[in-house]
Design a protein around this motif. Structure first.
Motif, short mmCIF file in Angstrom:
data_model
loop_
_atom_site.label_atom_id
_atom_site.label_comp_id
_atom_site.label_asym_id
_atom_site.label_seq_id
_atom_site.Cartn_x
_atom_site.Cartn_y
_atom_site.Cartn_z
N SER A 113 26.83 36.50 63.68
CA SER A 113 27.78 36.45 64.80
C SER A 113 27.06 36.47 66.15
CB SER A 113 28.77 37.62 64.72
OG SER A 113 29.47 37.60 63.49
N GLY A 114 25.96 35.75 66.22
CA GLY A 114 25.22 35.64 67.46
C GLY A 114 24.22 36.76 67.71
N VAL A 115 24.20 37.77 66.83
CA VAL A 115 23.27 38.90 66.98
C VAL A 115 22.05 38.65 66.09
CG1 VAL A 115 22.95 41.38 66.70
CG2 VAL A 115 25.15 40.49 67.48
N VAL A 116 20.87 38.67 66.72
CA VAL A 116 19.64 38.40 65.99
C VAL A 116 19.07 39.72 65.47
CG1 VAL A 116 17.35 37.34 66.10
CG2 VAL A 116 19.21 36.44 67.51
N GLU A 117 18.79 39.78 64.17
CA GLU A 117 18.29 41.00 63.53
C GLU A 117 16.86 40.79 63.04
OE1 GLU A 117 21.03 41.72 60.40
OE2 GLU A 117 22.72 42.18 61.72
N ASN A 118 16.09 41.87 63.07
CA ASN A 118 14.72 41.87 62.55
C ASN A 118 13.84 40.85 63.25
OD1 ASN A 118 15.55 43.80 60.54
ND2 ASN A 118 16.35 42.10 59.33
N ALA A 119 13.95 40.78 64.57
CA ALA A 119 13.16 39.82 65.34
C ALA A 119 12.98 40.34 66.76
CB ALA A 119 13.83 38.46 65.36
N ARG A 120 12.03 39.75 67.45
CA ARG A 120 11.76 40.11 68.85
C ARG A 120 11.89 38.87 69.71
NH1 ARG A 120 5.96 42.27 71.35
NH2 ARG A 120 6.55 42.08 73.55
N TYR A 121 12.47 39.02 70.91
CA TYR A 121 12.66 37.89 71.82
C TYR A 121 11.45 37.73 72.73
CZ TYR A 121 14.52 34.78 75.37
OH TYR A 121 14.69 33.72 76.23
N TYR A 122 11.00 36.47 72.86
CA TYR A 122 9.90 36.14 73.77
C TYR A 122 10.39 35.10 74.77
CZ TYR A 122 6.77 38.38 70.38
OH TYR A 122 6.15 39.28 69.55
N PRO A 123 10.30 35.37 76.07
CA PRO A 123 10.71 34.38 77.07
C PRO A 123 9.84 33.12 76.99
CG PRO A 123 10.44 36.56 78.06
CD PRO A 123 9.86 36.63 76.68
N ALA A 124 10.31 32.05 77.60
CA ALA A 124 9.56 30.80 77.62
C ALA A 124 8.18 31.01 78.21
CB ALA A 124 10.32 29.75 78.43
N ASN A 125 7.21 30.32 77.65
CA ASN A 125 5.81 30.33 78.10
C ASN A 125 5.10 31.66 77.87
OD1 ASN A 125 5.86 27.59 79.09
ND2 ASN A 125 7.11 28.36 80.79
N PRO A 178 -2.30 33.24 53.30
CA PRO A 178 -3.28 34.33 53.38
C PRO A 178 -4.57 33.99 54.12
CG PRO A 178 -2.27 34.29 51.22
CD PRO A 178 -1.79 33.05 51.94
N PRO A 179 -5.11 32.77 54.07
CA PRO A 179 -6.34 32.50 54.83
C PRO A 179 -6.16 32.52 56.35
CG PRO A 179 -6.11 30.95 53.02
CD PRO A 179 -4.80 31.66 53.13
N ARG A 180 -4.91 32.57 56.82
CA ARG A 180 -4.71 32.62 58.28
C ARG A 180 -5.04 34.01 58.80
NH1 ARG A 180 0.39 31.01 58.62
NH2 ARG A 180 1.28 33.09 58.66
N LEU A 181 -6.02 34.10 59.70
CA LEU A 181 -6.42 35.38 60.28
C LEU A 181 -5.54 35.76 61.46
CD1 LEU A 181 -10.30 34.96 60.20
CD2 LEU A 181 -8.84 36.15 58.55
N ARG A 182 -5.27 34.79 62.32
CA ARG A 182 -4.39 35.02 63.46
C ARG A 182 -3.84 33.69 63.96
NH1 ARG A 182 -9.39 36.06 64.75
NH2 ARG A 182 -9.07 38.26 64.36
N ALA A 183 -2.72 33.78 64.68
CA ALA A 183 -2.10 32.58 65.25
C ALA A 183 -1.66 32.89 66.67
CB ALA A 183 -0.92 32.13 64.41
N SER A 184 -1.90 31.94 67.56
CA SER A 184 -1.43 32.03 68.94
C SER A 184 -0.33 31.00 69.12
CB SER A 184 -2.57 31.74 69.92
OG SER A 184 -3.62 32.66 69.75
N ILE A 185 0.78 31.42 69.75
CA ILE A 185 1.97 30.58 69.88
C ILE A 185 2.43 30.60 71.33
CG2 ILE A 185 4.32 30.18 69.05
CD1 ILE A 185 3.47 32.09 66.65
N LYS A 186 2.81 29.44 71.83
CA LYS A 186 3.39 29.33 73.17
C LYS A 186 4.49 28.28 73.13
CE LYS A 186 2.11 29.02 78.04
NZ LYS A 186 0.98 28.85 79.01
N SER A 187 5.66 28.64 73.64
CA SER A 187 6.81 27.74 73.57
C SER A 187 7.37 27.49 74.96
CB SER A 187 7.89 28.36 72.68
OG SER A 187 9.12 27.69 72.83
N ASP A 188 7.92 26.28 75.16
CA ASP A 188 8.52 25.96 76.45
C ASP A 188 9.97 26.42 76.56
OD1 ASP A 188 9.59 24.16 74.69
OD2 ASP A 188 8.98 22.36 75.75
N VAL A 189 10.47 27.08 75.52
CA VAL A 189 11.80 27.69 75.58
C VAL A 189 11.71 29.11 75.05
CG1 VAL A 189 13.09 25.53 75.35
CG2 VAL A 189 12.43 26.79 73.29
#
Length: 340
Positions: free
Chosen positions: A135-147, A111-122
């Motif tokens: 079965s390889g299908v991702v549910e309840n999530a959003r895809y973010y490209p690398a970087n 709860p004390p976290r106000l915001r988080a910034s994330i960056k991934s190389d994959v």
């Protein structure tokens, strides 16, 4: 009292406690409640949101979830008092989290976290605690490209998914090009490269420095298709090897090589039957060049088929892989958190 429960989609959580104060400390959208009095009559039927604080007399509460979630509630005759956290950050934290296979936690409930910034190389999927891969299908999530620059103000659990692969492929042939004969016991990296010997690079992370790990080698050899009336049967000895630089090729000249035997055999070989063998080795941290060679230049191969050193042999490596946990680190996420 504070109660915690993991509630699956369509599941009912029945709380048999008397009280007059009820609050939702942790939940997601899609949580519903019915409050009953001692006679069994419904006194309130409502949808619940995280942070709701109700004053209602009850003898039993029945919660129903429309999705999988972790629920935390306050049930008591005493009022629940919550002081909202400030909306300006007091501290900042930065770290790097290795990303591995499967659905895993990226950020903890905090709860004390106000915001988080994330960056991934994959590239990766990001979702909440109800994130699933079926079965390889991702549910309840959003895809973010690398970087991608990802920002979230969620203070609940944040999950990620990159891959379900539990084996890291270090090399895989694309053309089934036969490995070259290299019969010298001592040879440099420069000589191998000058003779166009096939190779791949392997990066050893610091945590695996000079520690043993196992790779699985799959190779195929074909001598039967080379047999003719003129050659007769070809009784061939094979001894594929890996020649690996001892030093980091990004920091050193790295000419000295280690010879790693994969297996040895003699006979007539069909391309339809692969040879599989596990090889244990250890390398220093850094990037090493791995050359794939055939070290046995057989008498029949030389005299009946004119095979020669640095020429093509009968076999090739189909793949080289590892299930060692260190090689299953698929990437890294840079995380910057602002906290109250």
């Amino acid at each position: 009292m504070i109660l915690n429960q993991s509630v699956n989609r369509g599941e009912v959580w029945e709380i048999n406690e008397q009280g007059s104060s009820f609050a939702v400390i942790r939940a997601q959208v899609g949580l519903y409640a019915k409050f009953y009095d001692a006679a069994g009559s419904v006194v309130m039927n409502t949808e619940l949101n995280q942070g709701i604080n109700l004053t209602v007399s009850y003898a039993k509460i029945v919660l129903l979830s429309k999705t999988d979630m972790q629920v935390q509630v306050w049930v008591s005759k005493f009022a629940y008092d919550f002081t909202a956290q400030p909306d300006r950050a007091r501290t900042a934290l930065s770290r790097i989290r290795p990303l591995t296979y499967g659905v895993n936690k990226l950020l903890d409930y905090d709860p004390p976290r106000l915001r988080a910034s994330i960056k991934s190389d994959v590239g990766m999927y990001i979702g909440g605690e109800n994130m699933r891969v079926n079965s390889g299908v991702v549910e309840n999530a959003r895809y973010y490209p690398a970087n991608s620059n990802i920002e979230t103000t969620a203070y609940g659990d944040v999950m990620y998914f990159v891959s379900n692969e539990t084996e890291r492929v270090l090399y895989k042939t694309e053309s089934a090009q036969a490995m070259k004969y290299v019969t010298q016991h001592t040879i440099t990296r420069a000589e191998l490269e000058a003779n166009n010997v096939d190779y791949f690079d392997i990066k050893i992370p610091p945590q695996l420095h000079n520690k043993q790990f196992t790779i699985k080698c799959i190779a195929r050899h074909d001598t039967l298709s080379h047999e003719t009336a003129e050659t007769g049967w070809l009784n061939i000895t094979i001894a594929p090897r890996l020649l690996v630089t001892n030093d980091d090729i990004e920091l050193e000249d790295a000419q000295d090589m280690s010879r790693i035997s994969v297996f040895g055999a003699a006979g007539r070989f069909s391309n339809e039957i692969p040879k599989v063998n596990d090889v244990t080795l250890s390398l220093s941290a850094g990037t090493h060049r791995v050359f794939m060679v055939e070290s046995a230049l057989d008498h029949d191969a030389q005299n009946k088929l004119n095979h020669a050193n640095f020429g093509q042999s009968f076999g090739y490596f189909e793949s080289i892989s590892s299930s060692d946990d260190v090689f299953l680190i698929l990437g890294n996420a840079e995380i910057f958190e602002e906290r109250a």
